[in-house]
Enzyme design. Sequence first.
Site, PDB file in Angstrom:
ATOM      1  N   ASP A  13       0.952  -1.031  -0.013  1.00 24.69           N
ATOM      2  CA  ASP A  13      -0.047   0.019  -0.096  1.00 24.69           C
ATOM      3  C   ASP A  13       0.730   1.205  -0.057  1.00 24.69           C
ATOM      4  O   ASP A  13       0.451   2.232   0.267  1.00 24.69           O
ATOM      5  CB  ASP A  13      -1.014  -0.126   1.248  1.00 24.69           C
ATOM      6  CG  ASP A  13      -1.860  -1.373   1.258  1.00 24.69           C
ATOM      7  OD1 ASP A  13      -2.237  -1.744   0.207  1.00 24.69           O
ATOM      8  OD2 ASP A  13      -2.132  -1.602   2.490  1.00 24.69           O
ATOM      9  N   LYS A  16       1.769   2.239  -4.990  1.00 24.35           N
ATOM     10  CA  LYS A  16       2.264   1.862  -6.311  1.00 24.35           C
ATOM     11  C   LYS A  16       1.483   1.917  -7.603  1.00 24.35           C
ATOM     12  O   LYS A  16       1.841   2.151  -8.437  1.00 24.35           O
ATOM     13  CB  LYS A  16       2.616   0.016  -6.125  1.00 24.35           C
ATOM     14  CG  LYS A  16       3.461  -0.335  -5.151  1.00 24.35           C
ATOM     15  CD  LYS A  16       3.512  -1.754  -4.779  1.00 24.35           C
ATOM     16  CE  LYS A  16       2.577  -2.222  -4.281  1.00 24.35           C
ATOM     17  NZ  LYS A  16       1.992  -1.914  -2.966  1.00 24.35           N
ATOM     18  N   GLY A  40      -4.447  -4.234  -3.656  1.00 24.55           N
ATOM     19  CA  GLY A  40      -5.526  -3.220  -4.046  1.00 24.55           C
ATOM     20  C   GLY A  40      -4.966  -2.053  -4.675  1.00 24.55           C
ATOM     21  O   GLY A  40      -4.279  -1.351  -3.695  1.00 24.55           O
ATOM     22  N   HIS A  41      -4.648  -1.729  -5.597  1.00 25.80           N
ATOM     23  CA  HIS A  41      -4.013  -0.328  -6.224  1.00 25.80           C
ATOM     24  C   HIS A  41      -4.853   0.635  -6.658  1.00 25.80           C
ATOM     25  O   HIS A  41      -5.627   0.408  -7.631  1.00 25.80           O
ATOM     26  CB  HIS A  41      -3.349  -1.138  -7.386  1.00 25.80           C
ATOM     27  CG  HIS A  41      -2.059  -1.908  -6.888  1.00 25.80           C
ATOM     28  ND1 HIS A  41      -1.030  -2.550  -7.776  1.00 25.80           N
ATOM     29  CD2 HIS A  41      -1.953  -2.357  -5.695  1.00 25.80           C
ATOM     30  CE1 HIS A  41      -0.449  -3.464  -7.173  1.00 25.80           C
ATOM     31  NE2 HIS A  41      -0.578  -3.319  -6.168  1.00 25.80           N
ATOM     32  N   GLN A 223       1.840  -5.990  -3.448  1.00 27.43           N
ATOM     33  CA  GLN A 223       2.434  -6.215  -1.889  1.00 27.43           C
ATOM     34  C   GLN A 223       3.414  -5.463  -1.603  1.00 27.43           C
ATOM     35  O   GLN A 223       3.678  -4.210  -2.322  1.00 27.43           O
ATOM     36  CB  GLN A 223       2.545  -7.724  -1.392  1.00 27.43           C
ATOM     37  CG  GLN A 223       1.222  -8.608  -1.297  1.00 27.43           C
ATOM     38  CD  GLN A 223       0.714  -8.656  -2.602  1.00 27.43           C
ATOM     39  OE1 GLN A 223       1.324  -9.652  -3.437  1.00 27.43           O
ATOM     40  NE2 GLN A 223      -0.615  -8.510  -2.893  1.00 27.43           N
TER      41      GLN A 223
HETATM   42  P1  GDP Z   1      -0.838   0.351  -3.729  1.00 31.67           P
HETATM   43  O1  GDP Z   1      -1.491  -0.801  -3.122  1.00 31.67           O
HETATM   44  O2  GDP Z   1       0.693   0.394  -3.299  1.00 31.67           O
HETATM   45  O3  GDP Z   1      -1.060   0.787  -4.974  1.00 31.67           O
HETATM   46  O4  GDP Z   1      -1.402   1.657  -2.608  1.00 31.67           O
HETATM   47  P2  GDP Z   1      -2.925   1.928  -2.096  1.00 31.67           P
HETATM   48  O5  GDP Z   1      -3.836   2.086  -3.283  1.00 31.67           O
HETATM   49  O6  GDP Z   1      -3.312   0.471  -1.329  1.00 31.67           O
HETATM   50  O7  GDP Z   1      -2.731   2.765  -1.041  1.00 31.67           O
HETATM   51  C1  GDP Z   1      -2.471   4.058  -1.181  1.00 31.67           C
HETATM   52  C2  GDP Z   1      -3.390   4.956  -0.987  1.00 31.67           C
HETATM   53  O8  GDP Z   1      -2.721   6.316  -0.708  1.00 31.67           O
HETATM   54  C3  GDP Z   1      -4.382   5.183  -1.886  1.00 31.67           C
HETATM   55  O9  GDP Z   1      -5.694   5.610  -1.534  1.00 31.67           O
HETATM   56  C4  GDP Z   1      -3.858   6.385  -2.989  1.00 31.67           C
HETATM   57  O10 GDP Z   1      -4.870   6.820  -3.429  1.00 31.67           O
HETATM   58  C5  GDP Z   1      -3.308   7.034  -1.782  1.00 31.67           C
HETATM   59  N1  GDP Z   1      -2.153   7.912  -2.182  1.00 31.67           N
HETATM   60  C6  GDP Z   1      -1.359   7.571  -3.194  1.00 31.67           C
HETATM   61  N2  GDP Z   1      -0.194   8.598  -2.942  1.00 31.67           N
HETATM   62  C7  GDP Z   1      -0.680   9.592  -2.286  1.00 31.67           C
HETATM   63  C8  GDP Z   1      -0.186  10.814  -1.807  1.00 31.67           C
HETATM   64  O11 GDP Z   1       0.913  11.329  -2.324  1.00 31.67           O
HETATM   65  N3  GDP Z   1      -0.719  11.572  -1.056  1.00 31.67           N
HETATM   66  C9  GDP Z   1      -2.139  11.060  -0.252  1.00 31.67           C
HETATM   67  N4  GDP Z   1      -2.526  11.713   0.545  1.00 31.67           N
HETATM   68  N5  GDP Z   1      -2.411   9.724  -0.925  1.00 31.67           N
HETATM   69  C10 GDP Z   1      -1.762   9.032  -1.893  1.00 31.67           C
HETATM   70  P1  IMO Z   2      -1.072  -4.152  -2.338  1.00 27.97           P
HETATM   71  O1  IMO Z   2      -0.514  -4.671  -3.474  1.00 27.97           O
HETATM   72  C1  IMO Z   2      -1.109  -4.674   1.992  1.00 27.97           C
HETATM   73  C2  IMO Z   2      -1.020  -8.793   3.473  1.00 27.97           C
HETATM   74  C3  IMO Z   2      -2.309  -9.052   4.219  1.00 27.97           C
HETATM   75  C4  IMO Z   2      -1.556 -10.089   5.488  1.00 27.97           C
HETATM   76  C5  IMO Z   2      -0.453 -11.061   4.337  1.00 27.97           C
HETATM   77  C6  IMO Z   2      -0.878 -12.116   3.883  1.00 27.97           C
HETATM   78  O2  IMO Z   2      -2.331  -3.340  -2.196  1.00 27.97           O
HETATM   79  O3  IMO Z   2       0.325  -3.369  -1.630  1.00 27.97           O
HETATM   80  P2  IMO Z   2      -2.497 -12.911   1.709  1.00 27.97           P
HETATM   81  O4  IMO Z   2      -4.052 -12.341   1.287  1.00 27.97           O
HETATM   82  O5  IMO Z   2      -1.666 -12.547   0.786  1.00 27.97           O
HETATM   83  O6  IMO Z   2      -2.750 -14.172   2.234  1.00 27.97           O
HETATM   84  O7  IMO Z   2      -2.163 -11.979   2.897  1.00 27.97           O
HETATM   85  O8  IMO Z   2      -0.411  -9.868   3.269  1.00 27.97           O
HETATM   86  N1  IMO Z   2      -1.253  -8.067   2.420  1.00 27.97           N
HETATM   87  C7  IMO Z   2      -1.256  -7.011   1.864  1.00 27.97           C
HETATM   88  N2  IMO Z   2      -1.019  -5.711   2.668  1.00 27.97           N
HETATM   89  N3  IMO Z   2      -1.105  -4.658   0.912  1.00 27.97           N
HETATM   90  C8  IMO Z   2      -1.240  -5.542  -0.039  1.00 27.97           C
HETATM   91  O9  IMO Z   2      -1.217  -5.458  -1.508  1.00 27.97           O
HETATM   92  C9  IMO Z   2      -1.270  -6.816   0.573  1.00 27.97           C
HETATM   93  N4  IMO Z   2      -1.460  -8.153   0.077  1.00 27.97           N
HETATM   94  C10 IMO Z   2      -1.550  -9.045   0.821  1.00 27.97           C
HETATM   95  O10 IMO Z   2      -3.066  -7.998   4.865  1.00 27.97           O
HETATM   96  O11 IMO Z   2      -1.100  -9.374   6.345  1.00 27.97           O
HETATM   97 MG    MG Z   3      -2.966  -1.571  -1.767  1.00 27.23          MG
END
Ligand code: GDP
Ligand code: IMO
Ligand code: MG
Length: 422
Positions: A13, A16, A40-41, A223
């Site tokens: 998270d 990416k 979840g991107h 991840q």
């Molecule tokens: P990912 O899994 O690495 O793609 O990241 P996620 O989407 O799970 O979580 C990142 C969260 O931060 C999302 O809600 C994005 O919209 C948000 N986000 C990304 N870059 C920024 C930033 O620079 N500032 C803020 N406030 N939010 C951001």
């Molecule tokens: P993105 O791509 C954050 C965590 C889960 C759990 C562990 C194992 O959005 O960054 P799993 O479902 O793979 O068996 O879970 O890994 N986990 C993540 N945490 N971002 C993710 O993906 C994750 N995918 C799995 O919360 O701790």
């Molecule tokens: Mg994510």
Amino acid sequence: MSVDVILGLQWGDEGKGKIVDFLADQYDLVCRFQGGPNAGHTIKIGSDKYVLHTIPSGIFRENIINVIGNGVVLDPITFVKEMNTLEKSGIEFLSRLLIARKAHIILPTHRFLDKASEAAKGAAKIGSTLKGIGPTYMDKTGRNGMRIGDIHLPDFESRYNILKEKHLGLLKMYPEVEFDLAQQESDFFESIEIIRKLRLINGEYYINAALSEGKKVLAEGAQGSMLDIDFGTYPFVTSSNTISAGVCSGLGIAPNKIKEVIGIAKAYCTRVGSGPFPTELHDETGEKLRSVGHEFGATTGRPRRCGWIDIPQLKYTIMLNGVTQVVITKLDVLDTFEQISVCTDYHYDNMISEELPFDMVGVDIAPQFVHYDGWNESVDHVTTYDGLPLKTRDYVNHLQQHLKTKISMVSTGPERHKLFLL
Ligand code: GDP
Ligand code: IMO
Ligand code: MG
């Protein structure tokens, strides 16, 4: 041409999706190489917000091919739902979305087994997203799995039934776990019918041919490196190689094809699920990071655990991945913090060390911090890197010095344009 990689340096998270979406138009192909719908991107374009789970984050850029690589595990049900959501938003993508035949399939019973395994662990549960990731990779390495290419085999259904029966046998050990197989099975086969109409490829040949033709490839990690099956905080990890090594096995490309490795890190740190997190804050500062940063899982909605940025941890993942440049995201979240802390060392086993211990679960780590003044102003209106407050840029410089790696970009908001090149 070469392959560049974008991956997470923390526990996932890191933002990416946003960075892949931003950079994707410099590439011809964007390819996911591991993980599955546990990812979840999030991508924000104007006022529209999209959360991608299996589809690569280059899908919003016209003309760019998006490949789901062989290292991915694909759940037909969630994948088709994701396609439907994109279609409803008016995005044309079917001709640009390709799936490697060697990607493994998540069966409904894999998800039930994930649930059973977590329930059996009780308080020691991993905190899995329950998407069936672990059981599917177990069947892959156990040589029992089913692959996307198998959907065109005449005996696909009987192969499915054999694996399903095996799973149902295992599930008898967990009588307390409830599931509705009939409904899920019908959704599964409906989704398979839709996937049959998509273009399946021999990913390794397709990507290597593209490289030979001079095309540029971006590999999108899911991840984070601290969730890597080998090098993460085992057993509190996911079931794939999330580090750059996974790009080779997850796409079928050779290591010498990889050029830039772009590591993404938040300006602080989060983790969702169980397991070690040395800099976690259990106080109101942690609460504040969560509420200002909207730190709730994009896949499960769970509150993310929050803490300060951790230099030993980041140096470890920079080393493992061969990171050539770092991107710092969510800098804006720190706008209202009087003081910002940075963990520079770990204290454990009566010593101060930068090295992560073998077993982060069993060792009591006391993080050592340095503190910097916050900038105490909003960076919302800022449109250039030099327009950021001096103390914000100082913080970025401090991080760069600690990490001994170039910080090439910083992000100050979820939207595409809130990204500055240094
Ligand atoms: P990912 O899994 O690495 O793609 O990241 P996620 O989407 O799970 O979580 C990142 C969260 O931060 C999302 O809600 C994005 O919209 C948000 N986000 C990304 N870059 C920024 C930033 O620079 N500032 C803020 N406030 N939010 C951001
Ligand atoms: P993105 O791509 C954050 C965590 C889960 C759990 C562990 C194992 O959005 O960054 P799993 O479902 O793979 O068996 O879970 O890994 N986990 C993540 N945490 N971002 C993710 O993906 C994750 N995918 C799995 O919360 O701790
Ligand atoms: Mg994510």
